[in-house]
Design a protein around this motif. Structure first.
Motif, PDB file in Angstrom:
ATOM      1  N   LEU A  15       0.829  -1.204   0.000  1.00 25.77           N
ATOM      2  CA  LEU A  15       0.000   0.000   0.000  1.00 25.77           C
ATOM      3  C   LEU A  15       0.865   1.256   0.000  1.00 25.77           C
ATOM      4  N   ARG A  16       1.987   1.213   0.712  1.00 28.14           N
ATOM      5  CA  ARG A  16       2.872   2.364   0.752  1.00 28.14           C
ATOM      6  C   ARG A  16       3.478   2.641  -0.624  1.00 28.14           C
ATOM      7  N   TYR A  17       3.839   1.573  -1.352  1.00 29.88           N
ATOM      8  CA  TYR A  17       4.382   1.772  -2.700  1.00 29.88           C
ATOM      9  C   TYR A  17       3.360   2.477  -3.589  1.00 29.88           C
ATOM     10  N   ILE A  18       2.110   2.030  -3.525  1.00 31.86           N
ATOM     11  CA  ILE A  18       1.065   2.630  -4.362  1.00 31.86           C
ATOM     12  C   ILE A  18       0.838   4.084  -3.956  1.00 31.86           C
ATOM     13  N   ALA A  19       0.817   4.338  -2.654  1.00 31.59           N
ATOM     14  CA  ALA A  19       0.610   5.705  -2.183  1.00 31.59           C
ATOM     15  C   ALA A  19       1.770   6.615  -2.572  1.00 31.59           C
ATOM     16  N   ASP A  20       2.970   6.054  -2.627  1.00 32.96           N
ATOM     17  CA  ASP A  20       4.148   6.850  -2.973  1.00 32.96           C
ATOM     18  C   ASP A  20       4.296   7.081  -4.473  1.00 32.96           C
ATOM     19  N   HIS A  21       3.412   6.495  -5.270  1.00 39.81           N
ATOM     20  CA  HIS A  21       3.451   6.668  -6.728  1.00 39.81           C
ATOM     21  C   HIS A  21       2.086   7.170  -7.188  1.00 39.81           C
ATOM     22  N   GLU A  64       1.032   8.449  -9.705  1.00 42.16           N
ATOM     23  CA  GLU A  64       0.629   8.188 -11.090  1.00 42.16           C
ATOM     24  C   GLU A  64      -0.240   6.927 -11.191  1.00 42.16           C
ATOM     25  N   ILE A  65      -0.233   6.116 -10.145  1.00 45.15           N
ATOM     26  CA  ILE A  65      -1.039   4.887 -10.139  1.00 45.15           C
ATOM     27  C   ILE A  65      -2.482   5.248  -9.798  1.00 45.15           C
ATOM     28  N   ARG A  66      -3.357   5.099 -10.764  1.00 50.17           N
ATOM     29  CA  ARG A  66      -4.768   5.436 -10.559  1.00 50.17           C
ATOM     30  C   ARG A  66      -5.682   4.211 -10.611  1.00 50.17           C
ATOM     31  N   ASP A  67      -5.123   3.043 -10.956  1.00 48.93           N
ATOM     32  CA  ASP A  67      -5.928   1.842 -11.224  1.00 48.93           C
ATOM     33  C   ASP A  67      -5.184   0.652 -10.634  1.00 48.93           C
ATOM     34  N   VAL A  68      -5.843  -0.075  -9.725  1.00 49.66           N
ATOM     35  CA  VAL A  68      -5.215  -1.237  -9.086  1.00 49.66           C
ATOM     36  C   VAL A  68      -6.084  -2.461  -9.341  1.00 49.66           C
ATOM     37  N   LEU A  69      -5.459  -3.522  -9.857  1.00 49.98           N
ATOM     38  CA  LEU A  69      -6.138  -4.792 -10.110  1.00 49.98           C
ATOM     39  C   LEU A  69      -5.697  -5.803  -9.068  1.00 49.98           C
ATOM     40  N   LEU A  70      -6.656  -6.314  -8.296  1.00 49.45           N
ATOM     41  CA  LEU A  70      -6.389  -7.394  -7.345  1.00 49.45           C
ATOM     42  C   LEU A  70      -6.517  -8.721  -8.076  1.00 49.45           C
ATOM     43  N   THR A  71      -5.467  -9.521  -8.005  1.00 47.07           N
ATOM     44  CA  THR A  71      -5.477 -10.791  -8.721  1.00 47.07           C
ATOM     45  C   THR A  71      -4.690 -11.804  -7.912  1.00 47.07           C
ATOM     46  N   GLY A  72      -4.284 -12.880  -8.516  1.00 46.09           N
ATOM     47  CA  GLY A  72      -3.556 -13.905  -7.769  1.00 46.09           C
ATOM     48  C   GLY A  72      -3.212 -15.077  -8.657  1.00 46.09           C
ATOM     49  N   GLY A  73      -3.657 -16.280  -8.283  1.00 44.59           N
ATOM     50  CA  GLY A  73      -4.732 -16.714  -7.416  1.00 44.59           C
ATOM     51  C   GLY A  73      -6.008 -15.898  -7.577  1.00 44.59           C
ATOM     52  N   ASP A  74      -6.974 -16.242  -6.723  1.00 41.71           N
ATOM     53  CA  ASP A  74      -8.272 -15.568  -6.783  1.00 41.71           C
ATOM     54  C   ASP A  74      -8.520 -14.804  -5.504  1.00 41.71           C
ATOM     55  N   PRO A  75      -8.600 -13.456  -5.581  1.00 44.75           N
ATOM     56  CA  PRO A  75      -8.782 -12.650  -4.369  1.00 44.75           C
ATOM     57  C   PRO A  75     -10.026 -13.026  -3.564  1.00 44.75           C
ATOM     58  N   LEU A  76     -11.081 -13.512  -4.234  1.00 39.94           N
ATOM     59  CA  LEU A  76     -12.308 -13.840  -3.512  1.00 39.94           C
ATOM     60  C   LEU A  76     -12.185 -15.133  -2.715  1.00 39.94           C
ATOM     61  N   SER A  77     -11.009 -15.767  -2.768  1.00 42.37           N
ATOM     62  CA  SER A  77     -10.750 -16.898  -1.869  1.00 42.37           C
ATOM     63  C   SER A  77     -10.701 -16.431  -0.421  1.00 42.37           C
ATOM     64  N   TYR A  78     -10.393 -15.147  -0.214  1.00 43.27           N
ATOM     65  CA  TYR A  78     -10.387 -14.582   1.136  1.00 43.27           C
ATOM     66  C   TYR A  78     -11.814 -14.376   1.632  1.00 43.27           C
ATOM     67  N   ILE A  82      -6.199   5.648  -0.390  1.00 46.28           N
ATOM     68  CA  ILE A  82      -5.126   6.322  -1.125  1.00 46.28           C
ATOM     69  C   ILE A  82      -5.775   7.272  -2.136  1.00 46.28           C
ATOM     70  N   PRO A  83      -5.603   8.573  -2.003  1.00 44.10           N
ATOM     71  CA  PRO A  83      -6.339   9.534  -2.846  1.00 44.10           C
ATOM     72  C   PRO A  83      -6.111   9.347  -4.342  1.00 44.10           C
ATOM     73  N   SER A  84      -4.931   8.922  -4.753  1.00 44.25           N
ATOM     74  CA  SER A  84      -4.645   8.811  -6.183  1.00 44.25           C
ATOM     75  C   SER A  84      -5.252   7.573  -6.827  1.00 44.25           C
ATOM     76  N   VAL A  85      -5.721   6.613  -6.030  1.00 46.80           N
ATOM     77  CA  VAL A  85      -6.330   5.404  -6.586  1.00 46.80           C
ATOM     78  C   VAL A  85      -7.778   5.697  -6.948  1.00 46.80           C
ATOM     79  N   GLU A  86      -8.060   5.720  -8.246  1.00 42.93           N
ATOM     80  CA  GLU A  86      -9.405   6.031  -8.721  1.00 42.93           C
ATOM     81  C   GLU A  86     -10.250   4.781  -8.912  1.00 42.93           C
ATOM     82  N   ILE A  87      -9.639   3.724  -9.428  1.00 46.70           N
ATOM     83  CA  ILE A  87     -10.383   2.523  -9.808  1.00 46.70           C
ATOM     84  C   ILE A  87      -9.765   1.311  -9.115  1.00 46.70           C
TER      85      ILE A  87
END
Length: 388
Positions: free
Chosen positions: A167-173, A175-189, A204-209
């Motif tokens: 999360l810190r890496y994404i917040a520190d960049h 320019e990252i506006r779109d994050v895809l959760l993948t794996g494996g399958d995230p809904l396994s959680y 994180i304010p810069s994450v739009e999607i």
């Protein structure tokens, strides 16, 4: 289809040897996860295994994980080893053969990995590898190395570690506006753990999607509960991309799962993989794309099967992909036609044949019937006029 809610439909199983399941259990996704088929003895309760399948299951031990949810097993023809659903989930001899040019990471996940989980390949978006776990270990998985029984993983560290660095890496960049959760399958959680991740991203304010890549709507649609959908809706905009590969996978249960997502404002797209012996013909692919529209799922990508170690036996030629795309364009509505892409270390590359050719006289255009015409440069200039 899996039949009426709560019990396996024996009309697709004339011998009646498959187990019948009470409604409360059949409709509970946790029951399916607990009862996953992962041994030969369990598989024999649902399928009449061939000698080749039994040999491949034995040979996979210590090499590749495998499991099948009872729901997904109920979609399989118990007597036909060429069933397109069965081919996607039951180990086969081909995945243990050696093919030229194969790689455990042809798309460069480890090459672009920045933290334990974050893979940053494109300027404005990243993927976050959330887990190695899946309800069904698809035999054609691009990340098949995740599913090896020994040391295979795309994580740098343990999967169960803190998400703080990611999360810190994404917040520190920013320019990252779109994050895809993948794996494996995230809904396994479980929902609670998944919401921790989603809410961490939403803070994180810069994450739009936020996007989720999940095959649960196909492999175990009971997982798409009202509670899960309501949780996702609290963090909009959230999108979900799933992975239907054959019309047999579109069932009343999967349609209901999609409907629940849509009613909670979660758009659903589909990413199909072109797979030899499963969907590598025009009729099957047309039916799949039009059936997806019927349940309000938007076709997104048609992936050319990656030359992944343990997967290469599913690969077709690129020419076969062109043939299928030619059979879609113009024959079904435009937004039912996915983009045909090849995934590489340098990104997803569109590889459909163009319908135009620049010539000295203008653009030579071709339609889906093969009819051609030239549009002159006076009508549609090919190059920008001199701005001086």
């Amino acid at each position: 289809m899996s039949g009426t809610p709560g019990e396996h439909d024996t009309t697709t199983d004339p011998a009646g040897f498959r187990p019948r399941v009470p409604a409360a259990e059949w409709n509970d996704w946790r029951w399916h996860m607990r009862k996953r088929i992962n041994t030969t003895d369990k598989a024999r309760r649902w399928l009449r295994l061939t000698a080749d399948e039994e040999k491949a299951i034995a040979a996979s031990a210590g090499k590749y994980r495998w499991s099948i949810t009872p729901y997904y097993a109920s979609l399989m023809d118990p007597d036909d080893p060429a069933c397109p659903v069965r081919l996607q989930a039951v180990p086969a001899p081909g995945e243990l053969e050696r093919f030229p040019g194969t790689d455990v990471d042809p798309v460069g996940d480890t090459y672009y990995r920045k933290t334990n989980r974050v893979v940053h390949k494109y300027p404005d978006r990243v993927i976050m590898l959330v887990t190695e776990a899946c309800p069904v270990y698809c035999r054609h998985c691009t990340r098949k190395f995740h599913t090896t029984d020994v040391t295979g993983t795309y994580f740098r560290d343990d999967e169960g570690g803190s998400f703080d660095e990611d999360l810190r890496y994404i917040a520190d960049h920013p320019e990252i506006r779109d994050v895809l959760l993948t794996g494996g399958d995230p809904l396994s959680y479980q929902d609670g753990k998944l919401e921790e991740i989603v809410s961490g991203l939403r803070a994180i304010p810069s994450v739009e999607i936020i996007r989720i890549g999940s095959r649960f709507p196909v492999l175990l649609p009971q997982r798409i509960t009202d509670d899960l959908c309501a949780m996702l809706a609290r963090h909009h905009p959230v999108w979900l991309n799933t992975h239907f590969n054959h019309p047999k996978e579109i069932t009343p249960e999967s349609a209901a799962a999609v409907d629940r997502l849509l009613r909670h404002g979660v758009p659903v797209g589909n990413q199909t993989v072109l797979l030899r012996g499963i969907n590598d013909d025009v009729t099957t692919m047309r039916t799949l794309m039009t059936e997806l529209l019927r349940i309000r799922v938007r076709p997104y990508y048609l992936y050319h099967c990656d030359n992944v170690t343990g997967v290469a036996h599913f690969m077709t030629s690129v020419e076969k992909g062109w043939e299928i795309m030619e059979g879609l364009q113009g024959h079904i509505t435009g937004f039912a036609v996915p983009q045909y892409v090849l995934t590489t270390r340098i990104g997803k590359i569109p590889i459909a044949r163009p319908y135009f050719t620049p010539t000295a006289d203008g653009l030579l255009l071709r339609n889906y019937r093969g009819e051609e015409m030239v549009v002159g440069t006076a009508v549609h200039p090919i190059t920008e006029p001199d701005a001086r």
